[in-house]
Each structure stands twice: as C-alpha cells, then as structure tokens.
Design a protein around this motif. Sequence first.
Motif, PDB file in Angstrom:
ATOM      1  N   PRO A   9      18.026  63.353  57.462  1.00 25.90           N
ATOM      2  CA  PRO A   9      17.941  64.651  57.714  1.00 25.90           C
ATOM      3  C   PRO A   9      18.556  65.300  58.537  1.00 25.90           C
ATOM      4  O   PRO A   9      18.926  64.780  59.515  1.00 25.90           O
ATOM      5  N   ALA A  10      18.224  66.783  58.270  1.00 21.07           N
ATOM      6  CA  ALA A  10      18.198  67.454  59.503  1.00 21.07           C
ATOM      7  C   ALA A  10      16.808  68.478  59.560  1.00 21.07           C
ATOM      8  O   ALA A  10      16.382  68.598  59.643  1.00 21.07           O
ATOM      9  N   VAL A  11      17.195  69.211  61.269  1.00 20.41           N
ATOM     10  CA  VAL A  11      16.109  69.584  61.313  1.00 20.41           C
ATOM     11  C   VAL A  11      16.152  70.679  60.868  1.00 20.41           C
ATOM     12  O   VAL A  11      16.896  71.881  60.269  1.00 20.41           O
ATOM     13  N   SER A  32       7.737  63.532  60.135  1.00 14.06           N
ATOM     14  CA  SER A  32       8.416  63.883  60.588  1.00 14.06           C
ATOM     15  C   SER A  32       7.708  62.492  61.655  1.00 14.06           C
ATOM     16  O   SER A  32       8.322  62.170  62.656  1.00 14.06           O
ATOM     17  N   ALA A  33       7.625  61.369  60.879  1.00 15.18           N
ATOM     18  CA  ALA A  33       6.823  60.785  61.652  1.00 15.18           C
ATOM     19  C   ALA A  33       7.898  59.408  62.579  1.00 15.18           C
ATOM     20  O   ALA A  33       7.539  58.868  63.610  1.00 15.18           O
ATOM     21  N   GLU A  57      11.366  69.993  64.743  1.00 12.91           N
ATOM     22  CA  GLU A  57      11.006  70.289  63.010  1.00 12.91           C
ATOM     23  C   GLU A  57       9.723  71.298  63.149  1.00 12.91           C
ATOM     24  O   GLU A  57       9.209  72.143  62.277  1.00 12.91           O
ATOM     25  N   THR A  58       8.776  71.152  63.630  1.00 11.50           N
ATOM     26  CA  THR A  58       7.570  71.337  63.636  1.00 11.50           C
ATOM     27  C   THR A  58       7.002  73.165  64.008  1.00 11.50           C
ATOM     28  O   THR A  58       6.840  73.440  63.160  1.00 11.50           O
ATOM     29  N   PRO A 101      18.398  59.198  62.429  1.00  9.10           N
ATOM     30  CA  PRO A 101      17.994  60.306  63.301  1.00  9.10           C
ATOM     31  C   PRO A 101      18.123  61.367  62.628  1.00  9.10           C
ATOM     32  O   PRO A 101      19.466  61.925  62.255  1.00  9.10           O
ATOM     33  N   PRO A 102      17.200  62.634  62.678  1.00 14.80           N
ATOM     34  CA  PRO A 102      17.082  64.091  62.037  1.00 14.80           C
ATOM     35  C   PRO A 102      19.018  65.119  62.826  1.00 14.80           C
ATOM     36  O   PRO A 102      18.714  64.688  64.228  1.00 14.80           O
TER      37      PRO A 102
END
Length: 475
Positions: free
Chosen positions: A284-286, A301-302, A312-313, A8-9
């Motif tokens: 991952p990282a945001v 980001s799926a 993230e968006t 998980p990010p």
Amino acid sequence: MSDSSPLPPVRLHPEAELARDALSTPLLSRAVLLARWAGPDTRVDAGGGLVEEQLAPAAESLGLTGEDAAAYASEAWRVAVDAGLVEIVDEEAGTVAAGEELVQLTAGSPHDVLAVWLGALETVLADAAVPDLDELMDAMDEGGEVDFSRLDWNPEAEAEFLDGVLGNLYLLTASEDGPGDGPVPLPALAASMLVPGDMDEPTNDVLEQVSDAMMRLDEQFRLLEPIGLVAYRPVDEALMADPDEEPAAPVDETDVARYGMVRLTPLGLYGMRARLLEAGFDAPAVGDLADKGADALLDGSAGYGSRAALAETEHWLARREPLAAARELLAAARGSDPGAPLRRLRCQQALSLLGGQAEPAVREVLDDAELGGLARVWLSELGATDVPVPSEDLVFWLTIDTLAAQLAAEGNSEELQALVEGLAQQHSGFFAAAWRVDHPATPDVLEAMGRLHPDKRIAKEARKAAFKARSQQGG
C-alpha cells in the motif's frame, strides 16, 4: 518476504515530481539522447546493440570521453532499445527508427514517463545480476565462448538475491521504526539476507558470506545508481587494498560509512513498489484509501503504524465535509467483530483531527452501546463540561475495548504493559469485575494482562478472570 501479508505503507512523492526525477537520471537521459541521435545510417548487430564502429560517435554525441565512454554509450543504447525509445526496423539490415515510447517522454503524462523509466529499470536490474566483465573473461574458453560452469553463477539465484536485498531495503524505508529516508549500512543490508534470525553471534563462515555479498552489492549498487533507484556511497577502496600496503591516509576503523551506505531514492521507492505490486505483494501507499468509504479507511489503516495511519486519515478527511465525515466514521466504527476495537480507536483519532467540527455527530451517539464511551472520552478531551457521567458497566466495557484496540495495534508493547500495570494498581478489584464485561474481546484482553503483568500474583488473577470470562461466553 511473504506476498500474503501487507507491507508497511509508503509515502510517495507526486508523479509529476517523480517523472522529472526519472527524466533527469543519467542513464535514461543518455538513452533519450541516443534515441534522438539515431538516424538512417545507424546500424545495430544481431543482438540489437550498436555496431562497434558507431560506439565512438555515440559516445561523442553524449559528451563522453575516456576509456569507459564506449561502454557507457553501449549501456545507454541497450536501455533505449529495451525501453522502447528505439525500435529495430529491419533485423537483417540492422536499421533502426525512433520508438513509440520516445513520444511519451514529451507528450505523455507523468505516469507514461514513469512507465518508460520502469522499463529501463528492468534492463539495469537484469544487467546488475550478471557477472562483471573480468569474471566473464576469466571464464572464457579457447574458442571465445563463456564457460558458465566455471563462473559459479546461478542467474536465477543471483536475481533472487538482489530482489531480496532491495525488498529488505524497501521494508526498512517504509517501516516506522526504520531509518526512513536515511541511508542503510551495506553490511547490515547484506547481513539481513544471510544471518539467521536466531543466530546470536555470526560464525566465521557466515561473516565471510556477508563480506562476499557486500562486495557484490557494491558493484550492483554502482550500476543501479545511474538509473535513479538508489543513492549510494560506495565501499571505501582502501578497504579492498592489499593489507600489507601502507594506507595513503589515516583511516577511521569505526566509521561504518566506509563500508558502503545506500538508500532508496523517492523514485526508487516508487519503482520498488511498482515491482512488488507486479510480483503480487500487497504494497500500500499513503493515499490509497482517500477515495474509499470510512469502513475501508478504518479497516485498511488498522495495520498501519501510527504515523502512516495519521497521514492516511488526513488524506481521507481533506476530501470531505467535516460533519458528514464524522458521521460516516462513527457509523463505520460500530461492530462486535475482532477488528471493531481498533476501528473505534482509529475513529477516535480521526475525530480528533476534526476538532469541534465533529461535536454534533459525536453527541448523537452518546447513548449508543458501542460508541457512547468513545463519545464521552472525546468530548471530555475537547473540553466539554456537560458530558454525561458514564455508568460503571460502560467504564469497564470501554476499558476492555481500549485494551483490545491497543493489543491489535501494538501487540505486547512496553506502552501496553505500562497501561496494564496502571490499571491493576488503580483498581484493586479490577479482575473480579472485568471478567463479567459483555465484550467479545474480554477473555483475550484478560489473558494478555496475565501475560504482560510482571507481578506473578496479579498475573495469576488475570488468568483466572480470563478463564471465567471464556466460560461465561461459552468458549
């Protein structure tokens, strides 16, 4: 943990803030003080440790007193050497000088400071996997040598176990359904490593292993806290007292915090991610996708949870002009591959963050076969009154696309089951029409509906429809 599937990010604090945290950790700050204290008269032994007669002056320079002062000074010196704050000039003479990394702490970037801290962290982690002094003394033979066969200690297994525990703590911190920044009870953390997932009730043997692991972890987390990896509330010493002795004060047997509570600090989260990346994990990282294209954002980001995908968006949108961003997102949302439905769902969520600024771009795709349904839904939610009425074919296509996206995002969730039940209830002839929908995901969606619907008759209809859809598509 498998190093093939992404973790998980995580949301990391800014490096400047983390570097300040690193410099203020007790152990690294002591190591820095000792590196600056060392001079021409400082001497080290063959292993690079301070000679015994210099431990007291070193402790004094750190303002340490008490019976453990020399041990703390020795530990800080070892960190200073291993992290490159001090270097051995002449091994034979035992002389030292300031190391190259010492300059990085004042003249380097925050990233340079964190690199030094990571070096110090590795030293402390290695120390944490070593038996404590009492165990070593018990295993010492008459000649003063440690008989490792008497320790029941496997250094590789010990380090692997600690890495596994810290990996699970990282997962719990990063997972959206985990405690987040909150502490984790030590028994739960130990059990996560030792209790098999298919074991309903732990056996006495497993419980004893968990108890032993807790005591070892209690020692290890006490060692890891001064380097800033964790914030730790130790096991209540009353729990380790002789059961025949009367407790000094009344205790609450139901208070789980008495058994130890631990959490990764923001600095610890950064450190664990760095170690996982070094070990080959996808961690991952945001913010990782902020400089990439819309295709990378929607695909990358799926697999994120809803909150992480939103964050993230937001990072991605903050760096772009709204209308251009909307057009790029819509272009990236097209496709008939298995990941396309979830891309379109993530695109719709991103467009909602832009609000009315995205409207011109959305209106441009009203006649698009893959995006027209999304555009109509989005404009309706925006409050537009001139939205073209969708055809029945488009409604069914959009329904299948939405369910496919939800399946990819959540799996067989309770929310999806409720959506499936609602659809079947509102449209009595849904399955008779749905199997004809020209969407690559139609068979899989109908199979999922058959799996999720609690009514056996309706579930059977869904499975029949799935079979027809698969036959129609040549599957």
